[in-house]
Design a protein around this motif. Sequence first.
Motif, PDB file in Angstrom:
ATOM      1  N   THR A  80      56.479   6.102  27.023  1.00 16.30           N
ATOM      2  CA  THR A  80      56.094   4.702  26.844  1.00 16.30           C
ATOM      3  C   THR A  80      55.120   4.210  27.917  1.00 16.30           C
ATOM      4  OG1 THR A  80      58.075   3.991  28.079  1.00 16.30           O
ATOM      5  CG2 THR A  80      58.252   4.118  25.676  1.00 16.30           C
ATOM      6  N   ASP A 137      60.762   7.350  28.961  1.00 15.69           N
ATOM      7  CA  ASP A 137      60.036   6.514  29.927  1.00 15.69           C
ATOM      8  C   ASP A 137      58.611   7.014  30.115  1.00 15.69           C
ATOM      9  OD1 ASP A 137      62.060   4.724  30.356  1.00 15.69           O
ATOM     10  OD2 ASP A 137      62.835   5.725  32.148  1.00 15.69           O
ATOM     11  N   LEU A 163      58.093   4.218  19.103  1.00 11.74           N
ATOM     12  CA  LEU A 163      58.134   4.595  20.516  1.00 11.74           C
ATOM     13  C   LEU A 163      56.774   4.434  21.178  1.00 11.74           C
ATOM     14  CD1 LEU A 163      60.337   7.827  20.270  1.00 11.74           C
ATOM     15  CD2 LEU A 163      61.064   5.542  20.980  1.00 11.74           C
ATOM     16  N   SER A 164      55.713   4.748  20.448  1.00  6.79           N
ATOM     17  CA  SER A 164      54.367   4.658  21.006  1.00  6.79           C
ATOM     18  C   SER A 164      53.967   3.220  21.304  1.00  6.79           C
ATOM     19  CB  SER A 164      53.351   5.290  20.048  1.00  6.79           C
ATOM     20  OG  SER A 164      53.115   4.456  18.936  1.00  6.79           O
ATOM     21  N   ALA A 199      51.426  -4.012  22.197  1.00  9.56           N
ATOM     22  CA  ALA A 199      51.177  -2.893  23.103  1.00  9.56           C
ATOM     23  C   ALA A 199      49.756  -2.934  23.658  1.00  9.56           C
ATOM     24  CB  ALA A 199      51.435  -1.572  22.377  1.00  9.56           C
ATOM     25  N   GLY A 254      56.018   1.159  22.717  1.00  9.87           N
ATOM     26  CA  GLY A 254      56.801   0.729  23.865  1.00  9.87           C
ATOM     27  C   GLY A 254      58.288   0.600  23.630  1.00  9.87           C
ATOM     28  N   CYS A 255      58.763   0.889  22.411  1.00 10.12           N
ATOM     29  CA  CYS A 255      60.206   0.839  22.149  1.00 10.12           C
ATOM     30  C   CYS A 255      60.897   1.989  22.883  1.00 10.12           C
ATOM     31  CB  CYS A 255      60.488   0.944  20.657  1.00 10.12           C
ATOM     32  SG  CYS A 255      59.808  -0.411  19.678  1.00 10.12           S
ATOM     33  N   THR A 256      62.038   1.708  23.477  1.00  9.33           N
ATOM     34  CA  THR A 256      62.767   2.757  24.188  1.00  9.33           C
ATOM     35  C   THR A 256      63.960   3.265  23.390  1.00  9.33           C
ATOM     36  OG1 THR A 256      64.059   1.074  25.358  1.00  9.33           O
ATOM     37  CG2 THR A 256      62.093   1.922  26.468  1.00  9.33           C
TER      38      THR A 256
END
Length: 420
Positions: free
Chosen positions: A408, A405, A343-344, A313, A346-348
């Motif tokens: 992220t 969205d 999630l932080s 990230a 970048g996982c969606t």
Amino acid sequence: MAKSTLQRLKSDWERFLHEPLPKPLWQFVLERYGVDLRSNYAGFPVPLLIGKASGQLSMELHQVRMDGQAGLGFCVLKTVIAQDAQGNCSMKAWAIPVTKMKVERIRGRDGTEGWTVTWIGRGWHKSFTAYLRFFEKALAIGAEHDMLIVPSIKAHLPASMDEEWRIGEYDFTVGELLKVWRTFHPDKPMPLEFDFSPTLAGSDRAKQQETIRHWLVNVPKLIRQAAEKATGLPSGNVIRIGIKVFNALFDDSFQLEMLLTLLSEAAKGEGADFIVYANRLFDPNREFEGVKGIAYGGPDLSARNLKVLSQLAKLRWQGSLPAWLPISGTGNVCNGEIAFRYLSCGCTTLQIHTFFQLPLSCYAKRTGSRIERALHQLLFDPEDGLLLWLLMAKERLGVEPLTVDALTQHDWNSIIGQRG
């Protein structure tokens, strides 16, 4: 966070201890909290960012049905071991039935306690024909409950750079899966996970870093070629390829290198379409039921996964990556903080397995299936549920509603660990 919002969360936590979770869950949360739990898995919209990871909890139809009834966004089926048209299977050693399974406590290196599940068994051990029937019926269940169904495969991986690829395994397996998928979804590409399983880390096949790089570069190409041979269409129209990265027995820098390899190939237009990160850890000295070399999870797994994903990230925010791919995070997702940390980075979406099979006494909710009890715990816990973390993020962003969205798109290092 406003006291009224926190009180609302506590009220819902207590209410759903004895009542079923509302359906659809995303709509309830959106209207009540201004947080949108819908997301995208491999470019497919899913009604909940939480799904089930491939494993022993996704190999029976009653399990898939329970997932749909509980409102999971997606379910990744048990990994099938690929074969060619003649039934030859180079990775047959991974088609071992589960003989015994043990859910047990485990302590991480930092002293944190968690859970791990240990078993003897690997991929789908029944026939490939049985898997195709299972896939077909699972797709019907998924359609009934608006839940994405995703097949998972493991195919030939050469043990050295000199060994030739057994392309027939890719062609036949991918082609047959596409036939089933396209009877339900003729106009949509099929999501497919390629599972570099944790036990692969302890195999002689994975002793050389060069060999692993070779796999990461070529597996997506072979799957694309197989899809095009099967349909006569460009692969982008018929398949979405996900690579489930394993935790190799090398240091964290090599884990990052594996991810960078996948992103570099994607930048060329030849690689995967999404990433699943990452499989369980492997201890070559750990023993279970007379077998030496066992995969395990728990706090050390999430710690390692998040450390590597945080590094990735950081490179993303610096603009240092050749490309970016959707990531589905997995590994010890057992509370709101760990879920938010994935999630932080970048996982969606989030994939869960172990947290769905704890003893019933571990869940505060006393009604419903394990899946529903786990969702209640993970989302609504007023002390450390994912909604608590998402509401803090919403407050800092000042957006209405908060979407995955939007989440992220920001570097959250400044608020990780804060509660205010």
